[in-house]
Design a protein around this motif. Structure first.
Motif, PDB file in Angstrom:
ATOM      1  N   VAL A   1      -5.456  -7.204 -14.988  1.00 17.87           N
ATOM      2  CA  VAL A   1      -6.358  -8.325 -15.280  1.00 17.87           C
ATOM      3  C   VAL A   1      -5.603  -9.647 -15.160  1.00 17.87           C
ATOM      4  CG1 VAL A   1      -7.745  -9.418 -17.087  1.00 17.87           C
ATOM      5  CG2 VAL A   1      -7.876  -6.958 -16.734  1.00 17.87           C
ATOM      6  N   THR A   2      -6.217 -10.616 -14.480  1.00 17.04           N
ATOM      7  CA  THR A   2      -5.629 -11.951 -14.305  1.00 17.04           C
ATOM      8  C   THR A   2      -6.633 -13.012 -14.743  1.00 17.04           C
ATOM      9  OG1 THR A   2      -6.457 -12.361 -12.060  1.00 17.04           O
ATOM     10  CG2 THR A   2      -4.428 -11.041 -12.266  1.00 17.04           C
ATOM     11  N   GLY A   3      -6.218 -14.253 -14.641  1.00 14.16           N
ATOM     12  CA  GLY A   3      -7.104 -15.349 -15.000  1.00 14.16           C
ATOM     13  C   GLY A   3      -8.325 -15.451 -14.116  1.00 14.16           C
ATOM     14  N   ALA A   4      -8.309 -14.773 -12.981  1.00 17.59           N
ATOM     15  CA  ALA A   4      -9.465 -14.793 -12.081  1.00 17.59           C
ATOM     16  C   ALA A   4     -10.520 -13.771 -12.468  1.00 17.59           C
ATOM     17  CB  ALA A   4      -9.005 -14.539 -10.641  1.00 17.59           C
TER      18      ALA A   4
ATOM     19  N   VAL B   1     -10.428  -4.618 -25.096  1.00 13.19           N
ATOM     20  CA  VAL B   1     -10.475  -4.479 -23.643  1.00 13.19           C
ATOM     21  C   VAL B   1     -11.389  -5.513 -22.993  1.00 13.19           C
ATOM     22  CG1 VAL B   1     -10.971  -2.902 -21.727  1.00 13.19           C
ATOM     23  CG2 VAL B   1      -9.947  -2.024 -23.825  1.00 13.19           C
ATOM     24  N   SER B   2     -12.521  -5.786 -23.631  1.00 15.94           N
ATOM     25  CA  SER B   2     -13.503  -6.677 -23.014  1.00 15.94           C
ATOM     26  C   SER B   2     -13.331  -8.145 -23.377  1.00 15.94           C
ATOM     27  CB  SER B   2     -14.919  -6.230 -23.391  1.00 15.94           C
ATOM     28  OG  SER B   2     -15.177  -4.934 -22.906  1.00 15.94           O
ATOM     29  N   VAL B   3     -12.688  -8.432 -24.525  1.00 17.25           N
ATOM     30  CA  VAL B   3     -12.566  -9.826 -24.969  1.00 17.25           C
ATOM     31  C   VAL B   3     -11.119 -10.317 -24.952  1.00 17.25           C
ATOM     32  CG1 VAL B   3     -12.976 -11.455 -26.855  1.00 17.25           C
ATOM     33  CG2 VAL B   3     -14.659  -9.675 -26.360  1.00 17.25           C
TER      34      VAL B   3
ATOM     35  N   GLY C   1      -6.346 -16.092 -19.614  1.00 17.66           N
ATOM     36  CA  GLY C   1      -7.169 -17.194 -19.122  1.00 17.66           C
ATOM     37  C   GLY C   1      -8.387 -16.760 -18.345  1.00 17.66           C
ATOM     38  N   GLY C   2      -8.817 -15.500 -18.522  1.00 14.80           N
ATOM     39  CA  GLY C   2     -10.002 -15.013 -17.829  1.00 14.80           C
ATOM     40  C   GLY C   2     -11.275 -15.358 -18.572  1.00 14.80           C
ATOM     41  N   GLN C   3     -12.366 -14.754 -18.163  1.00 17.46           N
ATOM     42  CA  GLN C   3     -13.695 -15.090 -18.678  1.00 17.46           C
ATOM     43  C   GLN C   3     -14.371 -13.859 -19.260  1.00 17.46           C
ATOM     44  OE1 GLN C   3     -16.169 -16.944 -15.716  1.00 17.46           O
ATOM     45  NE2 GLN C   3     -18.044 -16.769 -16.908  1.00 17.46           N
TER      46      GLN C   3
ATOM     47  N   ALA D   1     -25.633  -8.978 -11.104  1.00 15.46           N
ATOM     48  CA  ALA D   1     -26.015  -9.762  -9.923  1.00 15.46           C
ATOM     49  C   ALA D   1     -25.972 -11.267 -10.206  1.00 15.46           C
ATOM     50  CB  ALA D   1     -27.409  -9.352  -9.463  1.00 15.46           C
ATOM     51  N   ARG D   2     -26.342 -11.649 -11.430  1.00 13.99           N
ATOM     52  CA  ARG D   2     -26.430 -13.079 -11.768  1.00 13.99           C
ATOM     53  C   ARG D   2     -25.084 -13.672 -12.163  1.00 13.99           C
ATOM     54  NH1 ARG D   2     -27.394 -15.279 -16.857  1.00 13.99           N
ATOM     55  NH2 ARG D   2     -27.798 -13.161 -17.638  1.00 13.99           N
ATOM     56  N   LEU D   3     -24.317 -12.939 -12.977  1.00 11.25           N
ATOM     57  CA  LEU D   3     -23.077 -13.484 -13.538  1.00 11.25           C
ATOM     58  C   LEU D   3     -21.842 -13.191 -12.683  1.00 11.25           C
ATOM     59  CD1 LEU D   3     -23.770 -12.502 -17.253  1.00 11.25           C
ATOM     60  CD2 LEU D   3     -23.973 -14.779 -16.237  1.00 11.25           C
ATOM     61  N   ARG D   4     -21.915 -12.179 -11.834  1.00  9.50           N
ATOM     62  CA  ARG D   4     -20.833 -11.810 -10.924  1.00  9.50           C
ATOM     63  C   ARG D   4     -19.526 -11.462 -11.648  1.00  9.50           C
ATOM     64  NH1 ARG D   4     -22.713 -10.260  -6.527  1.00  9.50           N
ATOM     65  NH2 ARG D   4     -20.853 -10.844  -5.347  1.00  9.50           N
ATOM     66  N   PRO D   5     -19.571 -10.572 -12.632  1.00  6.68           N
ATOM     67  CA  PRO D   5     -18.334 -10.169 -13.308  1.00  6.68           C
ATOM     68  C   PRO D   5     -17.473  -9.337 -12.369  1.00  6.68           C
ATOM     69  CG  PRO D   5     -20.123  -8.737 -13.991  1.00  6.68           C
ATOM     70  CD  PRO D   5     -20.737  -9.819 -13.144  1.00  6.68           C
ATOM     71  N   THR D   6     -16.167  -9.238 -12.697  1.00  5.25           N
ATOM     72  CA  THR D   6     -15.256  -8.433 -11.877  1.00  5.25           C
ATOM     73  C   THR D   6     -14.975  -7.072 -12.513  1.00  5.25           C
ATOM     74  OG1 THR D   6     -13.296  -9.412 -12.919  1.00  5.25           O
ATOM     75  CG2 THR D   6     -14.146 -10.472 -10.910  1.00  5.25           C
ATOM     76  N   TYR D   7     -15.251  -6.914 -13.800  1.00  6.33           N
ATOM     77  CA  TYR D   7     -15.073  -5.608 -14.425  1.00  6.33           C
ATOM     78  C   TYR D   7     -15.862  -5.515 -15.724  1.00  6.33           C
ATOM     79  CZ  TYR D   7     -11.743  -6.823 -18.259  1.00  6.33           C
ATOM     80  OH  TYR D   7     -11.155  -7.300 -19.404  1.00  6.33           O
TER      81      TYR D   7
END
Length: 447
Positions: free
Chosen positions: A135-138, A155-157, A164-166, A183-189
């Motif tokens: 996991v990275t800031g991206a 794990v999620s927060v 520095g991620g979201q 589809a709306r928020l475009r999460p990576t995981y």
């Protein structure tokens, strides 16, 4: 509201559904040196009052004024300040070993126990997990698990926030909204439990589903079958890594890597900074390939159970956390779970692990989920009984399933009965409620 001043060493109970204010409340408690205990918002008054009293909480943050409070001061979430105070209290410099979270176990073996997790535990876990899954800031995590459970918090927060991620908090999980949110928020995981993957894969095929933003997902809290894992990955096109851990180990201790060798059927190697070993029945460390109790060591191991020094001493010995799980390590250090020690069925002196039977049932193409428990028997003591949930589009009969497993298992392991059911009972964190299932069977011994 009865006013109370919260400070260093106090505990704040937070009884809210998934919403950003829950996280704000926890972190606000940390800022002033207090600890937090998140409470399942679906608890009855009896269950909530027990946790509030046992934790020693001084304040309860709730959704409504009439929510259970155990007689403590109550702060309704809508009354939280929406602007900074003119004279903010300075933050407290907390020590690494200060209490940060009190997470309560599910109570499947008795009254729930408060697991004491320190700031050092949380910092180590978020860092260890983040390194393992890259996991990275991206990265952007979609939170779908309940925040009264340590998996969601760590794990999620904390894992993405530490780098520095979201994080997106969208409320209680629902299958239909999950796909809309992705589809709306475009999460990576995201991180989920097997029950959620089962629900997602059982949905009708829909070409409009867009999961292209997801580069991986995490599965934990309970074992997932190879078949369900394969089906989910093929259906949605992202990698799913299976991990393993306990609340007493601050969530996770092993996980297959996102980039690297993944061994389906295992829960991966130890996370960075942790050790996993297997204990034989004589208390010595077992060699590679030998089954025994899984023990864990690292800075993730809890401080102990609140107010239960004897229970703590039984669980953590010489720095090793005794998990109560049976497992095997391979030559690369990848852990395969065999079963829970307490779930083992002893049929006429023969040890039977339910997970082996469940895995055999899962190889049938119609089987979505399976749970096997020991039913009381007047002659053999216990015999295996299976409960199966089929995919909606693939009905199956109990006779078909019995024929299927009879070809795969020795006679002593074949269930005396297989029941096809609509759903399996679950505890508040999504695990199959085998203790409850056993209690239901105990009144009607098998013949």
């Amino acid at each position: 509201m009865r006013l109370t001043r919260i400070g260093l060493g106090d505990v704040v109970a937070v009884m809210l559904p998934n919403r950003v204010e829950l996280l704000i409340a926890i972190m606000a408690a940390w800022r002033i040196g207090a600890a937090a205990t998140p409470i399942n918002p679906m608890f009855t008054a009896n269950e909530a009052d027990y946790q509030i009293a046992d934790s020693g909480a001084e304040l309860v943050i709730t959704a409504t004024a009439d929510a259970p409070s155990g007689g403590r001061a109550v702060l309704v979430v809508d009354d939280l300040a929406t602007a900074p105070p003119t004279d903010p209290r300075p933050g407290i410099d907390v020590a690494a070993d200060d209490l940060a979270l009190l997470i309560y176990t599910s109570g499947s073996t008795g009254r729930p126990k408060g697991v004491m997790l320190t700031h050092a535990n949380l910092q180590f876990m978020a860092s260890s997990m983040g390194k393992n899954i890259g996991v990275t800031g991206a990265d952007h995590c979609l939170l779908i698990l309940p925040l009264f459970h340590v998996n969601a918090i760590c794990v999620s927060v904390l894992t993405p926030l530490l780098v520095g991620g979201q994080v997106s908090v969208t409320g209680k999980f629902s299958v239909s909204r999950f796909f809309d949110d992705v589809a709306r928020l475009r999460p990576t995981y995201f991180s989920a439990v097997p029950a959620i993957y089962a629900m997602l894969t059982s949905q009708p095929e829909d070409s409009s589903i867009d999961t292209s933003s997801l580069r991986f997902a995490v599965c934990g809290a309970a074992p997932i079958s190879k078949e369900l894992l394969d089906r989910a990955e093929q259906r949605f096109g992202f990698v799913i890594v299976e991990g393993y851990g306990l609340t007493e180990g601050t969530c996770a201790s092993a996980c297959n890597p996102v980039d690297g060798v993944r061994k389906l059927g295992t829960v991966g190697p130890a996370l960075p900074g942790q050790q996993i070993a297997i204990l034989a029945e004589d208390g010595t460390f077992a060699p590679v390939g030998t089954a025994g109790e899984v023990v864990i060591k690292g800075d993730n191991v809890m401080r102990g159970y609140l107010g239960k020094p004897e229970e703590t001493a039984k669980t953590v010995r010489d720095g090793w956390l005794h998990t109560g799980d049976v497992g095997v390590l391979d030559e690369d250090g990848y852990l395969t779970l065999v079963d829970r020690i307490k779930d083992m069925i002893i049929r006429g002196g023969e040890n039977i692990y339910p997970k082996e039977i469940e895995n055999s049932l899962a190889t049938h193409p119609s089987v979505l989920e399976a749970a096997v428990i020991g039913a009381p028997h007047q002659v053999y003591g216990e015999v295996p009984v299976a409960y199966v949930v089929a995919y909606p589009d693939a009905p199956v009969t109990e006779d078909e399933l019995l024929e299927h497993v009879t070809a795969l298992l020795t006679r002593v392991k074949v269930p005396v009965a297989i029941y096809v059911v609509d759903a399996l009972p679950r505890n508040p964190v999504g695990k199959i409620d085998k203790p409850g299932m056993r209690r239901a069977l105990s009144a009607t011994p098998a013949h």
